[in-house]
Design a protein around this motif. Structure first.
Motif, PDB file in Angstrom:
ATOM      1  N   LEU A   3       0.848  -1.181   0.000  1.00 16.96           N
ATOM      2  CA  LEU A   3       0.000   0.000   0.000  1.00 16.96           C
ATOM      3  C   LEU A   3       0.885   1.232   0.000  1.00 16.96           C
ATOM      4  CD1 LEU A   3      -2.512  -1.113   2.726  1.00 16.96           C
ATOM      5  CD2 LEU A   3      -3.004  -0.779   0.322  1.00 16.96           C
ATOM      6  N   LEU A   4       0.376   2.301  -0.562  1.00 13.35           N
ATOM      7  CA  LEU A   4       1.096   3.560  -0.437  1.00 13.35           C
ATOM      8  C   LEU A   4       1.154   3.925   1.031  1.00 13.35           C
ATOM      9  CD1 LEU A   4      -0.320   5.774  -3.282  1.00 13.35           C
ATOM     10  CD2 LEU A   4       1.912   4.679  -3.140  1.00 13.35           C
ATOM     11  N   PRO A   6       0.697   6.134   3.905  1.00  9.34           N
ATOM     12  CA  PRO A   6      -0.021   7.390   4.091  1.00  9.34           C
ATOM     13  C   PRO A   6       0.676   8.379   5.018  1.00  9.34           C
ATOM     14  CG  PRO A   6      -1.102   5.620   5.304  1.00  9.34           C
ATOM     15  CD  PRO A   6       0.083   5.022   4.611  1.00  9.34           C
ATOM     16  N   LEU A  43      -6.242  -2.373  15.164  1.00  9.25           N
ATOM     17  CA  LEU A  43      -6.553  -1.764  13.873  1.00  9.25           C
ATOM     18  C   LEU A  43      -5.574  -0.638  13.552  1.00  9.25           C
ATOM     19  CD1 LEU A  43     -10.465  -1.673  14.073  1.00  9.25           C
ATOM     20  CD2 LEU A  43      -8.999  -3.440  13.104  1.00  9.25           C
ATOM     21  N   ALA A  44      -5.153   0.085  14.587  1.00 12.93           N
ATOM     22  CA  ALA A  44      -4.171   1.153  14.367  1.00 12.93           C
ATOM     23  C   ALA A  44      -2.828   0.560  13.916  1.00 12.93           C
ATOM     24  CB  ALA A  44      -3.988   1.975  15.639  1.00 12.93           C
ATOM     25  N   ALA A  47      -2.676  -0.030  10.299  1.00 13.23           N
ATOM     26  CA  ALA A  47      -2.410   1.157   9.478  1.00 13.23           C
ATOM     27  C   ALA A  47      -0.912   1.404   9.333  1.00 13.23           C
ATOM     28  CB  ALA A  47      -3.102   2.373  10.092  1.00 13.23           C
ATOM     29  N   MET A  87     -10.081  -8.189   7.376  1.00 14.25           N
ATOM     30  CA  MET A  87      -9.982  -7.154   6.342  1.00 14.25           C
ATOM     31  C   MET A  87      -8.788  -6.230   6.585  1.00 14.25           C
ATOM     32  SD  MET A  87     -12.396  -7.681   4.185  1.00 14.25           S
ATOM     33  CE  MET A  87     -12.542  -6.146   3.240  1.00 14.25           C
ATOM     34  N   TYR A  88      -8.307  -6.215   7.825  1.00 14.37           N
ATOM     35  CA  TYR A  88      -7.118  -5.425   8.171  1.00 14.37           C
ATOM     36  C   TYR A  88      -5.860  -6.308   8.192  1.00 14.37           C
ATOM     37  CZ  TYR A  88     -10.102  -1.462   9.487  1.00 14.37           C
ATOM     38  OH  TYR A  88     -10.974  -0.400   9.471  1.00 14.37           O
TER      39      TYR A  88
ATOM     40  N   PHE B  52     -19.390  -1.615   4.103  1.00 13.11           N
ATOM     41  CA  PHE B  52     -18.401  -2.010   5.108  1.00 13.11           C
ATOM     42  C   PHE B  52     -18.877  -1.624   6.506  1.00 13.11           C
ATOM     43  CE2 PHE B  52     -14.600  -1.786   7.665  1.00 13.11           C
ATOM     44  CZ  PHE B  52     -13.795  -2.801   7.191  1.00 13.11           C
ATOM     45  N   SER B  59     -15.818   2.619  10.064  1.00 11.10           N
ATOM     46  CA  SER B  59     -15.453   3.228   8.795  1.00 11.10           C
ATOM     47  C   SER B  59     -14.089   2.659   8.409  1.00 11.10           C
ATOM     48  CB  SER B  59     -15.344   4.741   8.927  1.00 11.10           C
ATOM     49  OG  SER B  59     -16.595   5.288   9.260  1.00 11.10           O
ATOM     50  N   PRO B  60     -13.953   2.101   7.208  1.00 11.53           N
ATOM     51  CA  PRO B  60     -12.716   1.396   6.885  1.00 11.53           C
ATOM     52  C   PRO B  60     -11.514   2.323   6.723  1.00 11.53           C
ATOM     53  CG  PRO B  60     -14.097   1.554   4.945  1.00 11.53           C
ATOM     54  CD  PRO B  60     -14.903   2.097   6.091  1.00 11.53           C
ATOM     55  N   ALA B  61     -10.356   1.841   7.108  1.00 16.61           N
ATOM     56  CA  ALA B  61      -9.091   2.498   6.790  1.00 16.61           C
ATOM     57  C   ALA B  61      -8.718   2.113   5.352  1.00 16.61           C
ATOM     58  CB  ALA B  61      -8.021   2.062   7.780  1.00 16.61           C
ATOM     59  N   MET B  62      -7.583   2.599   4.900  1.00 17.71           N
ATOM     60  CA  MET B  62      -7.177   2.398   3.507  1.00 17.71           C
ATOM     61  C   MET B  62      -7.088   0.912   3.130  1.00 17.71           C
ATOM     62  SD  MET B  62      -6.550   4.257   0.914  1.00 17.71           S
ATOM     63  CE  MET B  62      -5.533   4.637  -0.474  1.00 17.71           C
ATOM     64  N   ARG B  63      -6.430   0.140   3.978  1.00 19.28           N
ATOM     65  CA  ARG B  63      -6.185  -1.263   3.607  1.00 19.28           C
ATOM     66  C   ARG B  63      -7.485  -2.061   3.375  1.00 19.28           C
ATOM     67  NH1 ARG B  63      -1.820  -5.023   5.429  1.00 19.28           N
ATOM     68  NH2 ARG B  63      -0.975  -3.205   6.459  1.00 19.28           N
ATOM     69  N   PRO B  64      -8.410  -2.049   4.331  1.00 19.60           N
ATOM     70  CA  PRO B  64      -9.658  -2.783   4.072  1.00 19.60           C
ATOM     71  C   PRO B  64     -10.477  -2.186   2.929  1.00 19.60           C
ATOM     72  CG  PRO B  64      -9.757  -1.664   6.180  1.00 19.60           C
ATOM     73  CD  PRO B  64      -8.362  -1.535   5.704  1.00 19.60           C
ATOM     74  N   VAL B  66      -9.268  -0.822   0.167  1.00 17.50           N
ATOM     75  CA  VAL B  66      -8.646  -1.351  -1.055  1.00 17.50           C
ATOM     76  C   VAL B  66      -9.089  -2.800  -1.282  1.00 17.50           C
ATOM     77  CG1 VAL B  66      -6.428  -2.120  -2.002  1.00 17.50           C
ATOM     78  CG2 VAL B  66      -6.643   0.189  -1.071  1.00 17.50           C
ATOM     79  N   LYS B  67      -9.103  -3.551  -0.196  1.00 17.29           N
ATOM     80  CA  LYS B  67      -9.497  -4.958  -0.289  1.00 17.29           C
ATOM     81  C   LYS B  67     -10.957  -5.109  -0.740  1.00 17.29           C
ATOM     82  CE  LYS B  67      -7.167  -7.640   2.649  1.00 17.29           C
ATOM     83  NZ  LYS B  67      -6.817  -8.561   3.737  1.00 17.29           N
ATOM     84  N   MET B  68     -11.832  -4.301  -0.141  1.00 18.13           N
ATOM     85  CA  MET B  68     -13.244  -4.336  -0.524  1.00 18.13           C
ATOM     86  C   MET B  68     -13.421  -4.000  -2.004  1.00 18.13           C
ATOM     87  SD  MET B  68     -15.794  -4.835   1.767  1.00 18.13           S
ATOM     88  CE  MET B  68     -17.269  -3.816   1.854  1.00 18.13           C
ATOM     89  N   ARG B  79      -6.942  -0.647  -5.835  1.00 22.41           N
ATOM     90  CA  ARG B  79      -5.567  -0.171  -5.667  1.00 22.41           C
ATOM     91  C   ARG B  79      -5.604   1.193  -5.003  1.00 22.41           C
ATOM     92  NH1 ARG B  79      -3.172   0.144 -11.385  1.00 22.41           N
ATOM     93  NH2 ARG B  79      -1.290   0.622 -10.216  1.00 22.41           N
ATOM     94  N   SER B  80      -4.632   1.453  -4.124  1.00 26.59           N
ATOM     95  CA  SER B  80      -4.666   2.725  -3.405  1.00 26.59           C
ATOM     96  C   SER B  80      -4.504   3.906  -4.369  1.00 26.59           C
ATOM     97  CB  SER B  80      -3.624   2.757  -2.296  1.00 26.59           C
ATOM     98  OG  SER B  80      -2.444   2.150  -2.688  1.00 26.59           O
ATOM     99  N   LEU B 105     -11.191   5.892  12.421  1.00 31.82           N
ATOM    100  CA  LEU B 105     -10.336   6.144  13.587  1.00 31.82           C
ATOM    101  C   LEU B 105      -8.880   5.817  13.331  1.00 31.82           C
ATOM    102  CD1 LEU B 105     -12.496   4.807  16.544  1.00 31.82           C
ATOM    103  CD2 LEU B 105     -11.967   7.160  15.944  1.00 31.82           C
ATOM    104  N   ASN B 106      -8.677   4.767  12.542  1.00 30.81           N
ATOM    105  CA  ASN B 106      -7.314   4.260  12.442  1.00 30.81           C
ATOM    106  C   ASN B 106      -6.687   4.606  11.116  1.00 30.81           C
ATOM    107  OD1 ASN B 106      -7.432   2.856  14.996  1.00 30.81           O
ATOM    108  ND2 ASN B 106      -9.064   1.740  13.970  1.00 30.81           N
ATOM    109  N   LEU B 108      -4.418   7.364   9.011  1.00 25.70           N
ATOM    110  CA  LEU B 108      -3.435   8.416   9.291  1.00 25.70           C
ATOM    111  C   LEU B 108      -3.722   9.680   8.500  1.00 25.70           C
ATOM    112  CD1 LEU B 108      -0.574   5.894   9.076  1.00 25.70           C
ATOM    113  CD2 LEU B 108      -1.496   6.909  11.130  1.00 25.70           C
TER     114      LEU B 108
END
Lengths: 135, 108
Positions: A3-4, A6, A43-44, A47, A87-88, B52, B59-64, B66-68, B79-80, B105-106, B108
């Motif tokens: 992933l990019l 962030p 979850l953090a 990230a 998913m994470y 989601f 609320s999903p972060a970037m990784r999930p 992208v996966k969804m 893809r991000s 929340l998670n 950045l």
């Protein structure tokens, strides 16, 4: 494909900081906010692409039971959020055989696919991690 | 809905206070406040994020996210970089705002 990042940090910088982390859930659901807080940490960590494993210890194993009636307590059910872990990319979960026996549970009763270890293996497991967080 | 009415529904960070108020029209109004144009590609992401949230109460972060996207719309959209082109500020945050969901929340 990675992933990019962030944060704006280079992938190398995050690589150097990477430590594996064990998070311990040891309280029953609805006892206090510790399980919810521990899940937030998990979850953090995702990230930051930190590898995280979860251990459901002692009464913490009860957090993984289905059919919790959170609405009776006017509380939020953590179960849906726990289901998001995959998913994470957090998919490493442990329970202790004695805790299963104590509550007369089998792994099929648990909402996450946990690996079962013995009390003896627990010490070795904990030693594998750079950081152990136990709220 | 004018700008003032839309802003009154938001918290300090621009997220919808009462999630039940959300509809497509409100999403359009929120985007208009930002002078942001929602295309059908943006709507795909908004609906994925709402799905989601329905399923995981997050609320999903970037990784999930992208996966969804990859699961539902295939590798090209999962893809991000694809998401960053659509939502240049931050795909999880910006899309959650228009989707009427809490701030991730998670993220950045």
């Amino acid at each position: 494909m990675p992933l990019l990042c962030p944060t704006g940090l280079s992938p190398l910088a995050t690589e150097a900081m990477k430590k594996n982390i064990l998070l311990i859930f040891r309280n029953p659901p609805f006892a206090n906010s510790s399980n919810s807080d521990t899940l937030d940490i998990a979850l953090a960590c995702s990230a930051f692409e930190l590898p995280v494993s979860l251990l459901f210890l002692s009464d913490g194993i009860l957090q993984l039971l289905n059919h919790q009636q959170a609405e009776l307590l006017a509380q939020k059910d953590l179960r849906k959020r726990l289901n998001a872990l995959a998913m994470y990319d957090i998919e490493d979960y442990y329970v202790i055989d004695q805790d299963l026996i104590r509550y007369q549970l089998s792994v099929e009763d648990l909402s996450l696919a946990c690996k079962v270890i013995t009390q003896q293996q627990l010490a070795a497991l904990i030693r594998q991690f750079d950081t152990v967080i136990n709220l | 809905m004018n700008k003032q009415q839309a802003l009154a529904l938001l918290d300090d960070e621009g997220y919808l206070l009462d999630l039940a108020l959300w509809d497509q029209e409100l999403a359009e109004a929120l985007a208009k406040v930002d002078q942001f144009n929602l295309t059908s590609k943006h709507w795909e992401v908004i609906y994925i994020i709402r799905e989601f949230y329905q399923e995981y109460q997050l609320s999903p972060a970037m990784r999930p996210l992208v996966k969804m996207m990859a699961n539902k719309y295939g590798a090209e959209k999962g893809r991000s970089i694809y998401l960053l082109k659509l939502f240049p500020q931050s795909p999880p945050k910006q899309a959650a705002r228009y989707a009427g969901l809490p701030k991730p929340l998670n993220c950045l």
